[in-house]
Write a protein that holds these residues in place. Structure first.
Motif, PDB file in Angstrom:
ATOM      1  N   TYR A   1      -9.629  -2.144  -5.515  1.00 19.41           N
ATOM      2  CA  TYR A   1      -9.755  -1.053  -4.559  1.00 19.41           C
ATOM      3  C   TYR A   1      -8.488  -0.217  -4.739  1.00 19.41           C
ATOM      4  N   VAL A   2      -8.667   0.957  -5.328  1.00 14.74           N
ATOM      5  CA  VAL A   2      -7.513   1.690  -5.857  1.00 14.74           C
ATOM      6  C   VAL A   2      -7.291   2.973  -5.057  1.00 14.74           C
ATOM      7  N   GLY A   3      -6.057   3.239  -4.726  1.00 12.19           N
ATOM      8  CA  GLY A   3      -5.723   4.485  -4.032  1.00 12.19           C
ATOM      9  C   GLY A   3      -5.265   5.540  -5.023  1.00 12.19           C
TER      10      GLY A   3
ATOM     11  N   GLY B   1      -6.546  -4.565  -3.195  1.00  7.76           N
ATOM     12  CA  GLY B   1      -6.012  -3.206  -3.173  1.00  7.76           C
ATOM     13  C   GLY B   1      -4.553  -3.195  -2.761  1.00  7.76           C
ATOM     14  N   GLY B   2      -3.855  -2.130  -3.116  1.00 11.55           N
ATOM     15  CA  GLY B   2      -2.425  -1.998  -2.795  1.00 11.55           C
ATOM     16  C   GLY B   2      -1.642  -1.820  -4.075  1.00 11.55           C
ATOM     17  N   SER B   3      -1.301  -0.544  -4.369  1.00  8.37           N
ATOM     18  CA  SER B   3      -0.524  -0.213  -5.577  1.00  8.37           C
ATOM     19  C   SER B   3      -1.140  -0.771  -6.860  1.00  8.37           C
TER      20      SER B   3
ATOM     21  N   ILE C   1       0.813  -1.224   0.000  1.00 10.14           N
ATOM     22  CA  ILE C   1       0.000   0.000   0.000  1.00 10.14           C
ATOM     23  C   ILE C   1       0.844   1.272   0.000  1.00 10.14           C
ATOM     24  N   GLY C   2       0.393   2.258  -0.766  1.00 12.04           N
ATOM     25  CA  GLY C   2       0.940   3.612  -0.662  1.00 12.04           C
ATOM     26  C   GLY C   2       2.231   3.856  -1.425  1.00 12.04           C
ATOM     27  N   VAL C   3       2.777   5.072  -1.248  1.00  9.74           N
ATOM     28  CA  VAL C   3       3.952   5.493  -2.033  1.00  9.74           C
ATOM     29  C   VAL C   3       5.147   4.561  -1.883  1.00  9.74           C
TER      30      VAL C   3
END
Ligand code: PGA
Length: 261
Positions: A237-239, A216-218, A177-179
């Motif tokens: 599930y997209v960030g 979800g996750g990148s 997840i995340g940057v």
């Protein structure tokens, strides 16, 4: 069992009221035709609390379902800084997310607290989106499956089979997840989704087949379609990639165009 095709995004602590409103309008405009052509598609967005009221008034929820990113399990009381299910009911929301990795790992929420929130979501008629996922360390110790099974078993404890049509699961490996996240290999994601499906079956038998499991996750434009076509992945599930309406609509169109679900 054939489940719907899910696409959603949690806006986290990004976008103010005006930005959320214009994002939702643009996303609705860009996905309207796709929604009409794919009646089995579910599109949902979870804005920040301060944007929810405006978003709820300005969004046609037959096109985009709205939800909250978190919720207290109590209806009212001495819970400074929390938002109750009764308050969310006033906003005409469909969905409440429970146990996002940032809630678990930045704010220290436990499986037992996530369970209380899921039970509160059921009591108030919300769909509860339970997020689960192993950390990098847990993966390293080879206990990812056990972690996922525990998060599901505790998270859904006390939820009756009749309420399963109000339960969604999102599998988001914390390390993805995340940057700083590393996208999970597609085979790994499918394997873990299979564990999720088996655990749900073990708990509820065939009744569990109504519960969708999203990955979800990148998720990005490069891996989205390959993830989406996996047999045990019901949606994405997209960030970050979804916070630009044009990119998110493009990602959804690409997935639907695979026609393999
Ligand atoms: P990401 O976020 O797509 O930016 O990695 C995923 C999430 O936190 O749900």
């Amino acid at each position: 069992m054939k489940r719907k095709k899910y696409f959603g995004s949690n806006l986290k602590m990004y976008k103010n009221v005006a930005q959320t409103e214009s994002y939702l309008k643009e996303l609705a405009d860009r996905t309207r035709e796709l929604c009409m052509q794919n009646p089995d598609m579910e599109l949902f967005i979870l804005p920040s609390y301060t944007s929810l009221e405006t978003a709820s008034k300005s969004t046609d929820q037959s096109e985009i379902h709205l939800g909250a990113q978190n919720m207290c399990w109590e209806d009212e009381g001495q819970f400074t800084g929390e938002i109750s299910p009764v308050m969310l009911e006033e906003l005409d929301l469909h969905l409440v997310m429970v146990g996002h990795s940032e809630r678990r790992h930045v704010f220290g929420e436990s499986n037992i607290e996530e369970n209380k929130k899921m039970l509160a979501a059921m009591k108030h008629g919300f769909t509860g989106l339970l997020c689960i996922g192993e950390t990098k360390e847990e993966k390293g110790y080879g206990i990812a499956d056990e972690v996922l099974r525990t998060q599901i078993k505790v998270g859904l404890h006390g939820i009756a089979a009749e309420d399963l049509d109000k339960v969604w699961i999102a599998y988001e490996p914390v390390w993805a997840i995340g940057v700083n996240g590393i996208p999970a290999p597609v085979e790994y994601a499918q394997e873990k989704h299979h564990v999720i499906r088996e655990t749900l079956r073990e708990l509820y038998g065939e009744a569990a087949d109504v519960v969708p499991a999203l990955y979800g996750g990148s998720v990005n434009l490069e891996n989205a379609t390959r993830l989406f076509v996996q047999p045990d992945i019901d949606g994405l599930y997209v960030g970050r990639v979804a916070w630009d309406a044009k990119r998110f609509a493009g990602l959804i169109a690409d997935c639907l165009a695979t026609g393999e679900k």
